[in-house]
Design a protein around this motif. Structure first.
Motif, PDB file in Angstrom:
ATOM      1  N   GLY A   7       7.591  15.577  -1.349  1.00 15.29           N
ATOM      2  CA  GLY A   7       6.160  15.480  -1.081  1.00 15.29           C
ATOM      3  C   GLY A   7       5.310  16.540  -1.750  1.00 15.29           C
ATOM      4  N   LYS A   8       5.814  17.206  -2.782  1.00 13.51           N
ATOM      5  CA  LYS A   8       5.041  18.252  -3.448  1.00 13.51           C
ATOM      6  C   LYS A   8       3.776  17.686  -4.093  1.00 13.51           C
ATOM      7  CE  LYS A   8       8.443  19.498  -6.077  1.00 13.51           C
ATOM      8  NZ  LYS A   8       9.407  18.488  -5.559  1.00 13.51           N
ATOM      9  N   THR A   9       3.925  16.574  -4.796  1.00 12.28           N
ATOM     10  CA  THR A   9       2.770  15.981  -5.478  1.00 12.28           C
ATOM     11  C   THR A   9       1.749  15.472  -4.474  1.00 12.28           C
ATOM     12  OG1 THR A   9       4.089  15.393  -7.418  1.00 12.28           O
ATOM     13  CG2 THR A   9       2.042  14.187  -7.091  1.00 12.28           C
ATOM     14  N   ALA A  10       2.204  14.994  -3.322  1.00 11.72           N
ATOM     15  CA  ALA A  10       1.271  14.540  -2.283  1.00 11.72           C
ATOM     16  C   ALA A  10       0.421  15.704  -1.782  1.00 11.72           C
ATOM     17  CB  ALA A  10       2.040  13.907  -1.126  1.00 11.72           C
ATOM     18  N   ILE A  11       1.037  16.869  -1.601  1.00  9.58           N
ATOM     19  CA  ILE A  11       0.286  18.052  -1.174  1.00  9.58           C
ATOM     20  C   ILE A  11      -0.694  18.475  -2.271  1.00  9.58           C
ATOM     21  CG2 ILE A  11       0.477  20.499  -0.571  1.00  9.58           C
ATOM     22  CD1 ILE A  11       3.127  19.887   0.760  1.00  9.58           C
ATOM     23  N   ALA A  12      -0.221  18.457  -3.522  1.00 12.21           N
ATOM     24  CA  ALA A  12      -1.096  18.814  -4.643  1.00 12.21           C
ATOM     25  C   ALA A  12      -2.317  17.904  -4.687  1.00 12.21           C
ATOM     26  CB  ALA A  12      -0.319  18.732  -5.959  1.00 12.21           C
ATOM     27  N   ILE A  71      -5.295   8.024   2.825  1.00 10.79           N
ATOM     28  CA  ILE A  71      -5.181   7.850   4.283  1.00 10.79           C
ATOM     29  C   ILE A  71      -3.727   7.971   4.753  1.00 10.79           C
ATOM     30  CG2 ILE A  71      -7.205   6.349   4.424  1.00 10.79           C
ATOM     31  CD1 ILE A  71      -5.250   3.987   4.850  1.00 10.79           C
ATOM     32  N   TYR A  72      -2.764   7.767   3.854  1.00  7.33           N
ATOM     33  CA  TYR A  72      -1.361   7.827   4.255  1.00  7.33           C
ATOM     34  C   TYR A  72      -0.770   9.236   4.166  1.00  7.33           C
ATOM     35  CZ  TYR A  72      -1.447   2.747   4.208  1.00  7.33           C
ATOM     36  OH  TYR A  72      -1.744   1.444   4.467  1.00  7.33           O
ATOM     37  N   PHE A  73      -1.591  10.196   3.744  1.00  3.38           N
ATOM     38  CA  PHE A  73      -1.063  11.558   3.612  1.00  3.38           C
ATOM     39  C   PHE A  73      -0.900  12.201   4.986  1.00  3.38           C
ATOM     40  CE2 PHE A  73      -1.746  16.154   3.383  1.00  3.38           C
ATOM     41  CZ  PHE A  73      -0.661  16.499   2.582  1.00  3.38           C
ATOM     42  N   TYR A  74       0.310  12.680   5.253  1.00  4.32           N
ATOM     43  CA  TYR A  74       0.607  13.373   6.505  1.00  4.32           C
ATOM     44  C   TYR A  74       0.445  14.872   6.288  1.00  4.32           C
ATOM     45  CZ  TYR A  74       3.230  15.268  10.446  1.00  4.32           C
ATOM     46  OH  TYR A  74       3.603  15.987  11.557  1.00  4.32           O
ATOM     47  N   ASN A  75      -0.433  15.486   7.032  1.00  2.00           N
ATOM     48  CA  ASN A  75      -0.805  16.890   6.844  1.00  2.00           C
ATOM     49  C   ASN A  75       0.270  17.814   7.400  1.00  2.00           C
ATOM     50  OD1 ASN A  75      -2.155  19.365   6.580  1.00  2.00           O
ATOM     51  ND2 ASN A  75      -4.136  18.381   6.933  1.00  2.00           N
ATOM     52  N   ARG A 112      10.399  10.327   0.572  1.00  2.00           N
ATOM     53  CA  ARG A 112      10.448   9.239  -0.403  1.00  2.00           C
ATOM     54  C   ARG A 112      11.538   8.230  -0.057  1.00  2.00           C
ATOM     55  NH1 ARG A 112      11.063  10.558  -6.728  1.00  2.00           N
ATOM     56  NH2 ARG A 112       8.973  11.351  -6.334  1.00  2.00           N
ATOM     57  N   ASP A 113      12.669   8.692   0.459  1.00  2.00           N
ATOM     58  CA  ASP A 113      13.778   7.788   0.793  1.00  2.00           C
ATOM     59  C   ASP A 113      13.371   6.812   1.900  1.00  2.00           C
ATOM     60  OD1 ASP A 113      15.267   9.145  -1.061  1.00  2.00           O
ATOM     61  OD2 ASP A 113      16.350  10.354   0.405  1.00  2.00           O
ATOM     62  N   GLU A 171       0.799  -1.226   0.000  1.00  2.00           N
ATOM     63  CA  GLU A 171       0.000   0.000   0.000  1.00  2.00           C
ATOM     64  C   GLU A 171       0.831   1.276   0.000  1.00  2.00           C
ATOM     65  OE1 GLU A 171      -2.895  -0.143   3.122  1.00  2.00           O
ATOM     66  OE2 GLU A 171      -3.626  -2.126   2.560  1.00  2.00           O
ATOM     67  N   TRP A 172       2.045   1.227   0.526  1.00  2.00           N
ATOM     68  CA  TRP A 172       2.893   2.417   0.488  1.00  2.00           C
ATOM     69  C   TRP A 172       3.423   2.584  -0.936  1.00  2.00           C
ATOM     70  CZ3 TRP A 172       6.351   3.410   5.361  1.00  2.00           C
ATOM     71  CH2 TRP A 172       5.554   3.355   6.521  1.00  2.00           C
ATOM     72  N   LYS A 173       3.404   3.807  -1.437  1.00  2.00           N
ATOM     73  CA  LYS A 173       3.842   4.077  -2.801  1.00  2.00           C
ATOM     74  C   LYS A 173       4.810   5.256  -2.833  1.00  2.00           C
ATOM     75  CE  LYS A 173       0.748   1.097  -4.344  1.00  2.00           C
ATOM     76  NZ  LYS A 173       1.139  -0.226  -4.864  1.00  2.00           N
ATOM     77  N   LEU A 174       5.741   5.212  -3.782  1.00  2.00           N
ATOM     78  CA  LEU A 174       6.623   6.355  -4.008  1.00  2.00           C
ATOM     79  C   LEU A 174       5.894   7.438  -4.794  1.00  2.00           C
ATOM     80  CD1 LEU A 174      10.021   4.683  -4.947  1.00  2.00           C
ATOM     81  CD2 LEU A 174       9.208   5.413  -2.712  1.00  2.00           C
ATOM     82  N   GLU A 175       4.975   7.037  -5.645  1.00  2.00           N
ATOM     83  CA  GLU A 175       4.201   7.964  -6.449  1.00  2.00           C
ATOM     84  C   GLU A 175       2.917   8.320  -5.715  1.00  2.00           C
ATOM     85  OE1 GLU A 175       2.833  10.543  -8.445  1.00  2.00           O
ATOM     86  OE2 GLU A 175       4.606   9.751  -9.477  1.00  2.00           O
TER      87      GLU A 175
END
Length: 547
Positions: free
Chosen positions: A125-130, A99-103, A406-407, A88-92
């Motif tokens: 984490g730019k794309t995660a915020i987007a 649910i895995y997004f850390y605010n 990501r690392d 379930e964890w993804k680099l992309e």
């Protein structure tokens, strides 16, 4: 005869190096156990809760067999936790469950403090915020996705306005795109005038495929109409020559702007612009690309200034890699700082992010779990044995990374994969060490792709460092190797200092100071390469470079 039913107890002593320990049963009696009698040979630690069977014995000595760790208080056994990390964890970020997004606190800066330039390293984490912002759609919040992934940038380059100076030539087309995005979102707002909505919906039909290339094509299509008194726009772009397009788009922008100004409400309108680095590798068009980016930042700055004073919540947000942002050489760039937020990660922030991800892997409904508690769910212990000494696991992994989310995600995914494929249920010392080799290969490949545009010789330079054969070397050693490669025709020219400066900027190498303190760019942002000091290859790359 001893009772052979399942019993419960707590690990009192465990000597992993000796392969035995003692369990204090809930009945108050102690039992000896051997590692061969621990189910799946899981790694136990002091205070672990376990189940076991009493080995029938004719003497008074009690021995536990079939020792099995109890599921933790959250009801998830270790195998399932590792499976969730692996699967379930993804680099992309686009592929990962929300649910895995850390605010992070940067989101508050964007939503409440009008920050619209999000600058950060690749993998920060730019794309995660987007993605998170795009999921904020509700009755008073509208979001539009302008994702440039695989977008044909030449479709925009052809719309430059030659009447403007170099850094301003694409401002008109960017305003055209942003205003068009706002009007498209307004067409979904039922609180606006019904006649306006009818006209906007005819001009901006809903497309089930949310791709920017389709939106851009629709916006610049042959016939574009908006009829809503006193505004009327009926444009036929089919026969417009290059010289006439700028005038036409400029007129369209003016009408778009007037409609927005007079009819927008107090809802939030987010325009999310991500994956802008997709054309960075197109080296022949680099000059046009930087001009395009500069015009985008200036267009957003102009739009923010124009509408912010009217308290309209128009929120264009640009996400860009810091190394690309630094290449924009515009004299008034410092003014953008008021609108910028730098996405950075301290150790504390990284630990909070990891604790959050582990917590959600255990149970999406959990609300709080500290780092120590979360980390021990994954690794079962704080330390592991390597080279006849104990090493803190988090510190060991951190040394391998450049402190990007990501690392860490990649390293834990690898640990989970290796553990499960080996038939184990716990990440042991061997797995942690082996994962470092896989991670090193990943890091080298990541850097080779990232630097291909700014340093096309990166693979050859890595080969030069590999042939030097030492993790710490002097500039003269690198100079000699590069000159050798030039004489062999492997490199066209020798730019040793420029090569190393670029590697330093990306934390591939660092400097060893006279007090043996090692400095890398990712942990000391203001530092600069000193070729008179020892050069140190980053720990995470050493295995892939055979150092």
């Amino acid at each position: 005869m001893d009772d052979i039913s399942n019993k419960k107890g707590t690990v009192k002593v465990y000597r992993e190096d000796k392969g035995f320990g003692f369990i204090r049963g809930d009945d108050g009696d102690d039992r000896y156990f051997n590692i061969k009698n621990v189910k799946n040979k899981i790694v136990l630690k002091r205070k672990d809760r376990v189940t076991f069977l009493d080995l029938p014995s004719a003497n008074m000595k009690k021995e536990a067999v079939n020792v099995c760790i109890l599921k933790d208080e959250f009801g998830v056994d270790n195998t399932k936790l590792l499976e969730r990390i692996k699967n379930e964890w993804k680099l992309e970020a686009q592929l990962e469950n929300e649910i895995y997004f850390y605010n992070v606190e940067e989101i508050y800066e964007i939503i409440h403090n009008n920050k619209c330039f999000v600058i950060g390293r690749k993998g920060a984490g730019k794309t995660a915020i987007a993605k998170h912002l795009l999921n904020m759609n509700r009755f008073d919040t509208y979001t539009e996705n302008i994702d440039f992934k695989n977008f044909p940038f030449n479709d925009i380059y052809q719309y430059y306005d030659s009447s403007f100076t170099y850094f301003n030539q694409y401002i008109t087309i960017w305003k055209f795109i942003i205003y068009g995005s706002i009007l498209r979102m307004m067409s979904l707002n039922e609180r606006l005038d019904g006649r306006l909505l009818k006209s906007l919906r005819e001009a901006f039909p809903i497309d089930s495929i949310d791709a920017f290339d389709r939106k851009f094509h629709n916006l610049t299509k042959t016939r574009f109409k908006i009829k809503f008194e006193p505004f009327s726009l009926d444009v036929d772009n089919q026969d417009i020559k290059e010289e006439g397009f700028a005038k036409t788009v400029s007129e369209q922008c003016r009408i778009f702007e007037d409609i927005i100004f007079h009819h927008i409400d107090n809802s939030k309108y987010f325009i999310i612009m991500d994956a802008l680095d997709d054309d960075f590798n197109a080296y022949p068009s680099r000059e046009h690309y930087i001009s395009l980016l500069t015009s985008l930042f200036k267009a957003v700055q102009e739009i923010k200034g124009k509408f912010l004073n009217k308290r309209f919540q128009i929120l264009p947000v640009i996400f860009l890699r810091d190394d690309i942002y630094h290449q924009i050489n515009y004299s008034e760039k410092t003014k953008w700082q008021d609108l910028s937020v730098n996405l950075s990660w301290s150790e504390i922030k990284i630990k909070k992010m990891l604790a959050y991800r582990v917590m959600k892997s255990i149970n999406p409904d959990l609300k709080a779990l500290d780092f120590d508690g979360a980390w021990k769910k994954v690794f079962k212990t704080e330390y592991f044995n390597i080279y006849n000494s104990q090493k803190n696991i988090f510190d060991y992994i951190t040394e391998k990374t450049t402190r990007r989310p990501r690392d860490y995600v990649q390293y834990l995914i690898t640990c989970a994969q290796l553990t499960l494929s080996s038939g184990k249920v716990n990440i042991d010392s061997g797995i942690i060490f082996e994962a470092g080799k896989y991670f090193s290969k990943y890091l080298r490949q990541d850097y080779e792709m990232q630097l291909a545009a700014v340093l096309p010789e990166i693979k050859i330079i890595f080969n030069a460092i590999q042939q030097i054969g030492k993790p710490i070397f002097k500039f003269t050693e690198f100079f000699e190797k590069i000159e050798q490669f030039v004489s062999q025709g492997k490199l066209a020219a020798s730019h040793e200092e420029a090569f190393l400066t670029t590697l330093f900027e990306y934390s591939i190498i660092g400097n060893q100071k006279k007090n043996n303190h090692i400095i890398f760019k990712h942990s000391s942002y203001s530092s600069e390469l000193d070729i008179n000091e020892n050069i140190v290859v980053h720990e995470g790359l050493r295995s892939a470079l055979y150092l």
